[in-house]
Design a protein around this motif. Sequence first.
Motif, PDB file in Angstrom:
ATOM      1  N   ARG A   1      34.896  37.847  43.327  1.00  0.00           N
ATOM      2  CA  ARG A   1      36.334  38.011  43.505  1.00  0.00           C
ATOM      3  C   ARG A   1      37.088  37.569  42.241  1.00  0.00           C
ATOM      4  O   ARG A   1      38.020  38.237  41.795  1.00  0.00           O
ATOM      5  N   ASP A   2      36.638  36.450  41.620  1.00  0.00           N
ATOM      6  CA  ASP A   2      37.301  35.979  40.398  1.00  0.00           C
ATOM      7  C   ASP A   2      37.065  36.942  39.244  1.00  0.00           C
ATOM      8  O   ASP A   2      37.944  37.158  38.398  1.00  0.00           O
TER       9      ASP A   2
ATOM     10  N   GLU B   1      36.634  40.185  39.453  1.00  0.00           N
ATOM     11  CA  GLU B   1      37.465  41.378  39.682  1.00  0.00           C
ATOM     12  C   GLU B   1      38.934  41.084  39.320  1.00  0.00           C
ATOM     13  O   GLU B   1      39.618  41.913  38.737  1.00  0.00           O
ATOM     14  N   ALA B   2      39.346  39.858  39.617  1.00  0.00           N
ATOM     15  CA  ALA B   2      40.739  39.511  39.306  1.00  0.00           C
ATOM     16  C   ALA B   2      40.915  39.366  37.798  1.00  0.00           C
ATOM     17  O   ALA B   2      42.005  39.682  37.268  1.00  0.00           O
TER      18      ALA B   2
END
Length: 199
Positions: free
Chosen positions: A193-194, A196-197
């Motif tokens: 998730r990090d 992708e961010a």
Amino acid sequence: MRHGKSINHLGRTTSHRNAMLSNMAISLIQYKRLTTTVAKAKALRQFVEPLLTKAKNDTTHSRRTVFATLQSKEAIKELFGDVAAKIAGRPGGYTRIIKLSQNRLGDNAEVCIIELVDYNETLLEAKNAGEAKTTTRRSRRGGKKATDDTTTSATEVSGEAIAPNATVEVSAPEDTPTTTVQEGESREEAQERDEEAAS
């Protein structure tokens, strides 16, 4: 009341007391220690310490003054020779009284040893060993300041021209970014998730 009674007469007349103290002083100078009662040792200490102080100044007058008290050529020779050389640096307190645990049989008098301080080899060796073995005390607080010999100077840490004793702050190496894991999420899912961010 014993007001003003500074002299212990030791149960003797003045002439007997002076002769006894003179003989004891001669024995102390020649043999460096003697065993006697505590009262006689304290009286001898008051008697002999001024003589030892006079012996530090080797003049004809001081020799004659001490000889008038002791009346022994051998003791004068020993006192102004070997003893005076040993006590030269000591500002008084040339004798030591060590009380013995056993009292004297017969009259139960307290017995002690009086000796010249600079001639007790065992105590001098123990003192020298204590001075030679200096240990550093370490506290748990850890606030000890570093000396210039052990730490590197600021100019060695970085190539810049900085004052020699200046404090240089070096940041920690950059680590990988930290990830925050939320409830019900695994570490791998949080890293994905990090990433992708970030992209």
